[in-house]
Design a protein around this motif. Structure first.
Motif, PDB file in Angstrom:
ATOM      1  N   ASN A 240       0.841  -1.196   0.000  1.00 34.60           N
ATOM      2  CA  ASN A 240       0.000   0.000   0.000  1.00 34.60           C
ATOM      3  C   ASN A 240       0.881   1.253   0.000  1.00 34.60           C
ATOM      4  O   ASN A 240       2.086   1.194   0.229  1.00 34.60           O
ATOM      5  N   SER A 241       0.259   2.397  -0.233  1.00 38.44           N
ATOM      6  CA  SER A 241       0.986   3.662  -0.343  1.00 38.44           C
ATOM      7  C   SER A 241       1.828   3.939   0.902  1.00 38.44           C
ATOM      8  O   SER A 241       1.407   3.667   2.024  1.00 38.44           O
ATOM      9  N   GLY A 242       3.028   4.485   0.682  1.00 40.19           N
ATOM     10  CA  GLY A 242       3.912   4.842   1.781  1.00 40.19           C
ATOM     11  C   GLY A 242       4.421   3.648   2.552  1.00 40.19           C
ATOM     12  O   GLY A 242       4.535   3.709   3.778  1.00 40.19           O
ATOM     13  N   SER A 243       4.756   2.553   1.857  1.00 44.12           N
ATOM     14  CA  SER A 243       5.190   1.321   2.525  1.00 44.12           C
ATOM     15  C   SER A 243       6.473   0.791   1.894  1.00 44.12           C
ATOM     16  O   SER A 243       6.821   1.138   0.765  1.00 44.12           O
TER      17      SER A 243
ATOM     18  N   THR B 283     -15.026  -9.778   4.601  1.00 45.18           N
ATOM     19  CA  THR B 283     -14.550  -9.583   3.233  1.00 45.18           C
ATOM     20  C   THR B 283     -13.453 -10.592   2.913  1.00 45.18           C
ATOM     21  O   THR B 283     -12.852 -11.186   3.809  1.00 45.18           O
ATOM     22  N   SER B 284     -13.189 -10.789   1.614  1.00 40.18           N
ATOM     23  CA  SER B 284     -12.191 -11.763   1.182  1.00 40.18           C
ATOM     24  C   SER B 284     -10.824 -11.135   0.945  1.00 40.18           C
ATOM     25  O   SER B 284      -9.853 -11.846   0.661  1.00 40.18           O
ATOM     26  N   LYS B 285     -10.738  -9.799   1.047  1.00 39.61           N
ATOM     27  CA  LYS B 285      -9.473  -9.088   0.852  1.00 39.61           C
ATOM     28  C   LYS B 285      -9.593  -7.700   1.456  1.00 39.61           C
ATOM     29  O   LYS B 285     -10.707  -7.229   1.749  1.00 39.61           O
ATOM     30  N   PRO B 286      -8.493  -7.001   1.658  1.00 39.02           N
ATOM     31  CA  PRO B 286      -8.542  -5.667   2.281  1.00 39.02           C
ATOM     32  C   PRO B 286      -9.329  -4.667   1.437  1.00 39.02           C
ATOM     33  O   PRO B 286      -9.333  -4.744   0.205  1.00 39.02           O
ATOM     34  N   GLU B 287      -9.970  -3.713   2.113  1.00 39.63           N
ATOM     35  CA  GLU B 287     -10.737  -2.696   1.393  1.00 39.63           C
ATOM     36  C   GLU B 287      -9.870  -1.899   0.433  1.00 39.63           C
ATOM     37  O   GLU B 287     -10.300  -1.521  -0.651  1.00 39.63           O
ATOM     38  N   TRP B 288      -8.602  -1.639   0.818  1.00 35.41           N
ATOM     39  CA  TRP B 288      -7.764  -0.779  -0.014  1.00 35.41           C
ATOM     40  C   TRP B 288      -7.421  -1.411  -1.348  1.00 35.41           C
ATOM     41  O   TRP B 288      -7.096  -0.693  -2.315  1.00 35.41           O
ATOM     42  N   ILE B 289      -7.501  -2.728  -1.457  1.00 39.16           N
ATOM     43  CA  ILE B 289      -7.299  -3.389  -2.742  1.00 39.16           C
ATOM     44  C   ILE B 289      -8.389  -2.959  -3.721  1.00 39.16           C
ATOM     45  O   ILE B 289      -8.165  -2.858  -4.936  1.00 39.16           O
ATOM     46  N   ASP B 290      -9.593  -2.687  -3.205  1.00 44.18           N
ATOM     47  CA  ASP B 290     -10.717  -2.226  -4.024  1.00 44.18           C
ATOM     48  C   ASP B 290     -10.911  -0.716  -3.933  1.00 44.18           C
ATOM     49  O   ASP B 290     -12.021  -0.200  -4.111  1.00 44.18           O
ATOM     50  N   ASN B 291      -9.832  -0.009  -3.621  1.00 49.13           N
ATOM     51  CA  ASN B 291      -9.832   1.464  -3.599  1.00 49.13           C
ATOM     52  C   ASN B 291     -10.763   2.055  -2.544  1.00 49.13           C
ATOM     53  O   ASN B 291     -11.381   3.103  -2.756  1.00 49.13           O
ATOM     54  N   GLN B 292     -10.855   1.378  -1.400  1.00 45.90           N
ATOM     55  CA  GLN B 292     -11.578   1.900  -0.253  1.00 45.90           C
ATOM     56  C   GLN B 292     -10.614   1.888   0.947  1.00 45.90           C
ATOM     57  O   GLN B 292      -9.895   0.912   1.153  1.00 45.90           O
ATOM     58  N   ILE B 293     -10.594   2.975   1.725  1.00 42.49           N
ATOM     59  CA  ILE B 293      -9.740   3.031   2.909  1.00 42.49           C
ATOM     60  C   ILE B 293     -10.605   2.738   4.127  1.00 42.49           C
ATOM     61  O   ILE B 293     -11.508   3.514   4.455  1.00 42.49           O
ATOM     62  N   GLY B 294     -10.354   1.612   4.792  1.00 44.09           N
ATOM     63  CA  GLY B 294     -11.163   1.225   5.935  1.00 44.09           C
ATOM     64  C   GLY B 294     -10.546   1.675   7.259  1.00 44.09           C
ATOM     65  O   GLY B 294      -9.333   1.621   7.446  1.00 44.09           O
ATOM     66  N   PHE B 295     -11.415   2.120   8.180  1.00 44.22           N
ATOM     67  CA  PHE B 295     -10.963   2.565   9.501  1.00 44.22           C
ATOM     68  C   PHE B 295     -11.847   1.946  10.574  1.00 44.22           C
ATOM     69  O   PHE B 295     -13.057   1.776  10.381  1.00 44.22           O
ATOM     70  N   TYR B 296     -11.249   1.639  11.719  1.00 44.91           N
ATOM     71  CA  TYR B 296     -12.014   1.162  12.862  1.00 44.91           C
ATOM     72  C   TYR B 296     -11.520   1.885  14.114  1.00 44.91           C
ATOM     73  O   TYR B 296     -10.385   1.676  14.558  1.00 44.91           O
ATOM     74  N   LYS B 297     -12.347   2.743  14.632  1.00 47.81           N
ATOM     75  CA  LYS B 297     -12.054   3.505  15.845  1.00 47.81           C
ATOM     76  C   LYS B 297     -10.672   4.163  15.777  1.00 47.81           C
ATOM     77  O   LYS B 297      -9.815   3.949  16.642  1.00 47.81           O
ATOM     78  N   GLU B 298     -10.464   4.970  14.747  1.00 45.07           N
ATOM     79  CA  GLU B 298      -9.197   5.695  14.597  1.00 45.07           C
ATOM     80  C   GLU B 298      -9.450   7.193  14.704  1.00 45.07           C
ATOM     81  O   GLU B 298     -10.470   7.703  14.242  1.00 45.07           O
ATOM     82  N   ASN B 299      -8.503   7.911  15.316  1.00 46.06           N
ATOM     83  CA  ASN B 299      -8.681   9.350  15.497  1.00 46.06           C
ATOM     84  C   ASN B 299      -8.476  10.087  14.180  1.00 46.06           C
ATOM     85  O   ASN B 299      -7.956   9.531  13.207  1.00 46.06           O
ATOM     86  N   ILE B 300      -8.880  11.357  14.161  1.00 45.04           N
ATOM     87  CA  ILE B 300      -8.873  12.106  12.910  1.00 45.04           C
ATOM     88  C   ILE B 300      -7.466  12.293  12.356  1.00 45.04           C
ATOM     89  O   ILE B 300      -7.262  12.306  11.134  1.00 45.04           O
ATOM     90  N   ARG B 301      -6.465  12.411  13.232  1.00 46.24           N
ATOM     91  CA  ARG B 301      -5.115  12.607  12.722  1.00 46.24           C
ATOM     92  C   ARG B 301      -4.616  11.366  11.991  1.00 46.24           C
ATOM     93  O   ARG B 301      -3.997  11.457  10.930  1.00 46.24           O
TER      94      ARG B 301
ATOM     95  N   LYS C 194     -15.522   3.931   5.945  1.00 48.25           N
ATOM     96  CA  LYS C 194     -14.673   3.838   4.761  1.00 48.25           C
ATOM     97  C   LYS C 194     -14.620   5.171   4.039  1.00 48.25           C
ATOM     98  O   LYS C 194     -15.576   5.948   4.063  1.00 48.25           O
ATOM     99  N   LEU C 195     -13.472   5.406   3.391  1.00 48.81           N
ATOM    100  CA  LEU C 195     -13.300   6.563   2.528  1.00 48.81           C
ATOM    101  C   LEU C 195     -12.822   6.072   1.166  1.00 48.81           C
ATOM    102  O   LEU C 195     -12.073   5.101   1.084  1.00 48.81           O
ATOM    103  N   PRO C 196     -13.239   6.742   0.091  1.00 46.47           N
ATOM    104  CA  PRO C 196     -12.746   6.332  -1.226  1.00 46.47           C
ATOM    105  C   PRO C 196     -11.273   6.678  -1.392  1.00 46.47           C
ATOM    106  O   PRO C 196     -10.812   7.728  -0.933  1.00 46.47           O
ATOM    107  N   ALA C 197     -10.521   5.805  -2.053  1.00 42.96           N
ATOM    108  CA  ALA C 197      -9.094   6.037  -2.277  1.00 42.96           C
ATOM    109  C   ALA C 197      -8.812   6.618  -3.658  1.00 42.96           C
ATOM    110  O   ALA C 197      -7.656   6.891  -3.983  1.00 42.96           O
TER     111      ALA C 197
END
Length: 299
Positions: A120-123, A219-237, A265-268
């Protein structure tokens, strides 16, 4: 052959300006520069041509032979070239390979056993080809999705914890003090500090500042593979940091509320929609002050 000839000439500082410019622009130049640095202290002894000729003439021969005498630099070039090839071989197998995904980009590649990795980006990932089938170990910075070929133990080392599998599909993410692992197939062993957890299909675990959260995924794969950024209880920063990576932009946040947690989720691949969701959720106003900079202010 042309490439080898250029390498030999370069090692002897015998390239023309045009040849040197083209050689330095080649994708392997950095590797050859390392080779040259490693071999700079090595020397090939001077050739005593007269002694060599006398020795040859003193020997009995059944038939006359012509023995060509080469210039000293040719012998030096040949010796250094052979040494350079040996060093190249060693570097290809013993020096770690590095794969990166810049901000706004993804990188897909295969490991020596045909295991597939999507960065993924920045890795970044580092691994060694040497003895890979017997020691499948790599180091990850950031986030990656793995489809591991069956074989010996496969280890993913991060600064926050380690993931061990045999053959499976899983996602590993390390951002700041948060460590997330999701198992999509098979079994995954997760080590975090003194905690060891076994995940099976559809299970996920997250650690942040020593706190553990177990989840079930459908799901069968990470959201970011399908251009979705998934978050679970993460702060705004943390949310904005990930948006910066995905879109290769800078975001300035001017708000006092940085503790509210976001799940969703947010679109990537649609920045305007992502900014609207963030603005609505946190009661902010987004301003694009340049092509690559966004400012969020409180309404």
């Amino acid at each position: 052959m042309k490439k080898n000839r250029l390498l030999a000439k370069w090692l002897n500082d015998d390239l023309s300006p045009d040849e040197l410019a083209a050689f330095e622009a080649s994708p392997d130049f950095e590797k050859y520069q390392k080779i040259k640095n490693y071999t700079a202290h090595l020397e090939v002894g001077d050739l005593d041509e007269n002694a060599m000729l006398s020795n040859i003439l003193s020997q009995k021969k059944t038939a006359p032979k012509v023995v060509p005498l080469y210039k000293k630099w040719a012998f030096r070039a040949a010796a250094i070239f052979v040494l350079a090839l040996a060093v190249t071989f060693v570097m290809q197998f013993f020096v770690p390979e590095t794969e990166t995904a810049d901000f706004g980009k993804r990188t897909t590649f295969s490991l020596p056993d045909n295991s597939e990795v999507v960065l993924n980006s920045g890795s970044e990932i580092q691994y060694k080809k040497w003895n890979w089938d017997n020691s499948r170990h790599l180091e990850l910075k950031g986030e990656a999705y793995f489809r591991v070929a069956k074989g010996r133990k496969f280890e993913v080392e991060t600064r926050l914890g380690k993931v061990t599998v045999l053959g499976t599909q899983f996602n590993v993410k390390t951002r700041k003090n948060r460590f997330d692992v999701v198992c999509y197939e098979g079994r995954v062993k997760v080590n975090y500090n003194n905690t060891q957890i076994l995940l099976t299909h559809g299970q996920s675990v997250s650690f942040e500042n020593g706190k553990q959260v177990n989840l079930t995924v459908n799901t069968s794969k990470p959201e970011w593979i399908d251009n979705q950024i998934g978050f679970y209880k993460e702060n705004i920063r943390s949310l904005l940091d990930e948006v910066e990576r995905q879109y290769n932009i800078k975001i300035e946040l001017n708000t006092k509320d940085t503790t509210s947690l976001f799940t969703g989720k947010l679109p990537a691949k649609d920045l305007n929609t992502a900014l609207q969701i963030i603005s609505t959720t946190y009661h902010l106003e987004a301003k694009q002050v340049s092509k690559n900079k966004i400012i969020f202010d409180e309404k």
